[in-house]
Design an enzyme around this catalytic site. Structure first.
Site, PDB file in Angstrom:
ATOM      1  N   GLU A  52      48.475 -21.744  45.774  1.00 37.20           N
ATOM      2  CA  GLU A  52      47.778 -21.775  44.495  1.00 37.20           C
ATOM      3  C   GLU A  52      47.592 -23.247  44.158  1.00 37.20           C
ATOM      4  O   GLU A  52      48.505 -23.898  43.656  1.00 37.20           O
ATOM      5  CB  GLU A  52      48.593 -21.038  43.431  1.00 37.20           C
ATOM      6  CG  GLU A  52      47.842 -20.832  42.126  1.00 37.20           C
ATOM      7  CD  GLU A  52      47.677 -22.121  41.347  1.00 37.20           C
ATOM      8  OE1 GLU A  52      46.533 -22.651  41.290  1.00 37.20           O
ATOM      9  OE2 GLU A  52      48.681 -22.600  40.815  1.00 37.20           O
ATOM     10  N   GLU A  91      42.260 -29.942  41.761  1.00 30.26           N
ATOM     11  CA  GLU A  91      43.563 -30.351  42.297  1.00 30.26           C
ATOM     12  C   GLU A  91      43.512 -30.629  43.799  1.00 30.26           C
ATOM     13  O   GLU A  91      44.546 -30.746  44.446  1.00 30.26           O
ATOM     14  CB  GLU A  91      44.618 -29.278  42.005  1.00 30.26           C
ATOM     15  CG  GLU A  91      44.949 -29.143  40.533  1.00 30.26           C
ATOM     16  CD  GLU A  91      46.078 -28.155  40.281  1.00 30.26           C
ATOM     17  OE1 GLU A  91      46.603 -27.576  41.265  1.00 30.26           O
ATOM     18  OE2 GLU A  91      46.433 -27.950  39.107  1.00 30.26           O
TER      19      GLU A  91
END
Length: 677
Positions: A144, A153
Site C-alpha cells: 500500500e 508516494e
C-alpha cells in the site's frame, strides 16, 4: 535526552529556543502519519485480505509455494493476513526504523515471529540471492504505497523496481491495477479557494480590482485534497459523468510509463462555466476483478444507496481531490469538449479545451506565476473572498475613516485594507513581515494606482514613519505563521509593542478575542487518534503504545482541522472559554478553568475550539472562525469553510460534564488548553 531547538512562536513572532526530545522529529512523523487512520479502515483491510487469499490459493492451485513480499509493512498487518491465509514464506520490509521495530513486536505478540521476516530497508535496497535479503524472488507482492493523488508516494517507481528485481515473471500483485476518475464541474464555492474576486461596495461599484497577473494565473500545481462528500450537492454543476481517464497496471504485464497524457472527447451535459476537475481513484484488488476498492465521493460511489454519505467507507488517508483548470471555460449544452489528463512520476494535472488543435502549453503542469498561490494557503484565499467577512470590515471602515485618517494595518496580505484609500483615508501603512505576501500586496497597490499606501517590512521600519499621526490601528487579524485559531493573537503583541509610540487618542481594532468551545461527537475524525486495540483479529498494543508515546512527545493538545469536512454532532451549547482584551495589559499567567455540560446521550470524543474577533462593541461586527449558524443540540454543526478550527480529540467519554483548563502565558506567548480527567 532533551535538546534545545529554535522554533517560531506564532503568537509573538519570535524565534524561541525550546526544549524537545532528541527524537522529536521521528516521534512527530509517527504521530502525524496516517497509519492509525488507515488501520481503522476495515473495508481496505478486508479487501486486501480477500485479494491475498485469491493470490495464495492461485499459487497453490498451480503447485507453487506462495512467497509473499510485503513492501512498506507498517504494523505488519498485511503480512499477518498472508500468514493466516496459508502463505508459505513472507518477507516484509519497512524503511522507517521505529515502525519496523514496532512490526517485529506485533508479530511476536501475535505469534508470527518465526513465520514473517522483517527487513528494516526500503524495497529498492533489498538484495536477492544466497547472501541477500531474499533467498529467491517472490511470486506475490502486496503493498500500500498510495496517497490521495494515487502516485504521490512513488508508487510507479516502487512497482517498477519490484518487477525488475524482486519478483518472478508470473507473480501476482495486490492490488492488480488502479483507475483514475475525473469529473469536470462548475463550483463557485470551490473556486473561492483558488481565484480572488474584485472588491465591490454595496452599490456594486468596483473599489479594488484584481491585477491581471493574478486573475490570469493558472494557480497552484499542488493537489487540493478534500472530503468531496461534504460539499453540498447544490454547490456544483457537473458537465460530464465520472470518467475513467488514466489506468495504472501494477501487475507488470505492461511496461511502466512515468510520464503520460490522455485525451477524452466528451459532450457537455449542460450550459455553464467549467472551473475544475474532481478526481478520485479505485483499486482492482485481485486478478479476477472481484474485489474493488473505490475512493469515490458518495454521489459516484458504487456502494452508495440513494446517494447517502453514510453508506460508504470513511477515509482521511485517501480523500478526493480538486484540480483547478488553468483557465475557466464557458460551455454550451451538447458542446464537444476534450479533457486532457496528464501525470509524471509523482503528480497528476488536467486541462480542458474545445479544440483538438493542441499546443505544448495544453499539456503543461500549471504553476503559480503571480505569487498569490505560493504566499497563501487555499483556506486564506477563501477568507479573502468571503463576502460576509469583508462586509463587516467595510462597515467599520465607513464609520471610522475620515479625511485625516492615517491607518496602520497589522496583518499579513490584507489587500482588502486598500478599500480605506477609496473611502478617503489620508495615508495607509501596512506592516507585513512576509516577503511573498508583501509582493502580492504591492501588485494590488500598483495595479489600482493607489498612491497613499506604504508597505513596511519589519517592526523597526515603524521608526521611519510619524506614528504620532497614526489615529487608527487595524488588524484583520491574520498572519501567515498562524495555525491554531488563537495564533493570530500576534496582533496583541504587535500592537502592544507600539502602543507607547502612538497618540493617546488612537483607535484600535479589533477590541477583543473570545475563545469558544463546544463538546461534540465526531462521526469519524476521532479515528485519526483512536487506539486500535484489535485490528482484523490481530493485537496492536505495541502500535497503540508507540502512537501514544509519540503523540505525547510531539503533539499539542489541540490541532487545527477544517471541521466543515468532518461531521460532528453538538453535545453541548457553545461555551466561552476566555475573553482576551486586545487594548489592555493582562496579568500573567492569564488562566481560566471551567466546565462544559453534556446535554446529549452520545459519547463525546472531542472538543472543538474557535476564536471570535470583536472588531468593536457591536455584535454585528464579530468575525467568527467557528460555526456559521446556531448550534443546536443533537444536530450537526455547520462550520466556517474558510478557516481551520482547533480540535482536542480523545477516546469516547460517556459523561455529563467535561472539565477544562485554559492558560495563556502572556510573557512567553504560549497558550495551553487541557481537558482535565
Amino acid at each position: 535526552m532533551s535538546i534545545f531547538v529554535q522554533k517560531i512562536n506564532p503568537l509573538t513572532g519570535h524565534n524561541d529556543w525550546v526544549i524537545q526530545n532528541e527524537d522529536y522529529d521521528y516521534h512527530q512523523e509517527v504521530a502525524r502519519s496516517a497509519f492509525a487512520d488507515m488501520l481503522h479502515d476495515s473495508e481496505r483491510n478486508q479487501l486486501y485480505e480477500k485479494a491475498l487469499k485469491v493470490a495464495i490459493d492461485k499459487m497453490h492451485s498451480m503447485g507453487k509455494q506462495a512467497y509473499v513480499l510485503d513492501i512498506g509493512t507498517g504494523t505488519g498487518l498485511l503480512s499477518m493476513m498472508a500468514a493466516r491465509n496459508g502463505a508459505d514464506k513472507i518477507t516484509a520490509c519497512e524503511a522507517f526504523k521505529p515502525m519496523s521495530q514496532c512490526a517485529m513486536n506485533i508479530l511476536k505478540l501475535n505469534g508470527f515471529s518465526d513465520k514473517i521476516k522483517v527487513i528494516p530497508k526500503r524495497s529498492t535496497e533489498l538484495t536477492v540471492g544466497k547472501d541477500g535479503d531474499l533467498a529467491e524472488k517472490c511470486n506475490i507482492l502486496v503493498t500500500e504505497v498510495f496517497d490521495t493523488e494515487l502516485i504521490g508516494e512513488g508508487a510507479l517507481s516502487t512497482f517498477d523496481h519490484a518487477h525488475k528485481f524482486l519478483l518472478d515473471k508470473d507473480s501476482i500483485v495486490i492490488p492488480d491495477n488502479a483507475t483514475v476518475f475525473a469529473q469536470v464541474v462548475e463550483c463557485p464555492l470551490g473556486q473561492n479557494w483558488n481565484k480572488l474576486k474584485d472588491i465591490y461596495n454595496e452599490d456594486l461599484e468596483v473599489l479594488i480590482r484584481i491585477p491581471e497577473s493574478i486573475k490570469n494565473c493558472p494557480g497552484s500545481a499542488a493537489v487540493h485534497d478534500i472530503q468531496l462528500s461534504q460539499l453540498p450537492l447544490e454547490s456544483f454543476n457537473t458537465f460530464v459523468p465520472p470518467t475513467p481517464v488514466l489506468r495504472f497496471d501494477w501487475s507488470g504485464k505492461t511496461p511502466f510509463v512515468f510520464e503520460r497524457s490522455t485525451i477524452h472527447t466528451l459532450k457537455s451535459l449542460k450550459h455553464g462555466k467549467a472551473q475544475m476537475v474532481f478526481m478520485w481513484w479505485e483499486l482492482q484488488m485481485d486478478i479476477n476483478a472481484e474485489h474493488i476498492l473505490s475512493c469515490a465521493p458518495y454521489w459516484a460511489h458504487p456502494k452508495s444507496k440513494d446517494r447517502i454519505t453514510t453508506d460508504i467507507p470513511w477515509r482521511d488517508h485517501w480523500m478526493q481531490a480538486i484540480y483547478y483548470l488553468p483557465q475557466e471555460l464557458n460551455l454550451e449544452e451538447g458542446q464537444e469538449i476534450h479533457l486532457i489528463s496528464c501525470h509524471d512520476e509523482y503528480s497528476l494535472w488536467f486541462n480542458l479545451t474545445t479544440t483538438l488543435k493542441l499546443t505544448e502549453v495544453d499539456y503543461l503542469n500549471p504553476i503559480c506565476q503571480c505569487g498569490l498561490h505560493v504566499a497563501f494557503s487555499r483556506t486564506r484565499i477563501g477568507q479573502l473572498n468571503d463576502a460576509k467577512r469583508n462586509k463587516k470590515y467595510f462597515k467599520l471602515f465607513e464609520e471610522h475613516i475620515k479625511p485625516d485618517s492615517n491607518i496602520l494595518f497589522l496583518s499579513d496580505g490584507f489587500h482588502y485594507g486598500l478599500v480605506a484609500s477609496k473611502l478617503g483615508a489620508k495615508q495607509l501603512y501596512f506592516l507585513d513581515t512576509n516577503l511573498l505576501s508583501r509582493r502580492v500586496l504591492q501588485e494590488f497597490i500598483t495595479y489600482n494606482e493607489i498612491s497613499n499606501a506604504q508597505i513596511l517590512e519589519q517592526a523597526d521600519d515603524l521608526k521611519n514613519i510619524d506614528l504620532d499621526n497614526v489615529n487608527i490601528v487595524f488588524g484583520e487579524p491574520y498572519f501567515t505563521s498562524s495555525i491554531l485559531p488563537w495564533d493570530n493573537l500576534l496582533f496583541l503583541y504587535l500592537s502592544d509593542n507600539i502602543r507607547t509610540l502612538l497618540s493617546k487618542n488612537v483607535k484600535v481594532f479589533p477590541k477583543s478575542c473570545v475563545i469558544k468551545a463546544v463538546a461534540v461527537h465526531f462521526d469519524h475524525l476521532h479515528k485519526i487518534r483512536a487506539p486500535l486495540g484489535n485490528c482484523e483479529g490481530f493485537l496492536m498494543k505495541d502500535f497503540d503504545n508507540l502512537i501514544l508515546e509519540s503523540s505525547n512527545i510531539s503533539d499539542d493538545n489541540v490541532e487545527a482541522q477544517p471541521l466543515w469536512e468532518y461531521p460532528a454532532t453538538a453535545l453541548s451549547q457553545e461555551v466561552q472559554i476566555a475573553e482576551i482584551n486586545l487594548l489592555s495589559k493582562h496579568k500573567n499567567p492569564f488562566e481560566c478553568r471551567g466546565s462544559i455540560d453534556i446535554k446529549e446521550n452520545l459519547p463525546c470524543n472531542g472538543v472543538a475550539l474557535w476564536a471570535n474577533w470583536n472588531l468593536d462593541d457591536s455584535p454585528k461586527r464579530t468575525v467568527s472562525t467557528g460555526p456559521v449558524g446556531e448550534i443546536i443540540l443533537g444536530k450537526k454543526i455547520q462550520w466556517d469553510m474558510y478557516t481551520r478550527q482547533g480540535v482536542c480529540l480523545f477516546s469516547n467519554k460517556l459523561s455529563s460534564r467535561l472539565e477544562y483548563n485554559f492558560t495563556f502565558d502572556v510573557n512567553e506567548g504560549s497558550i495551553n488548553f487541557q481537558m482535565l480527567t
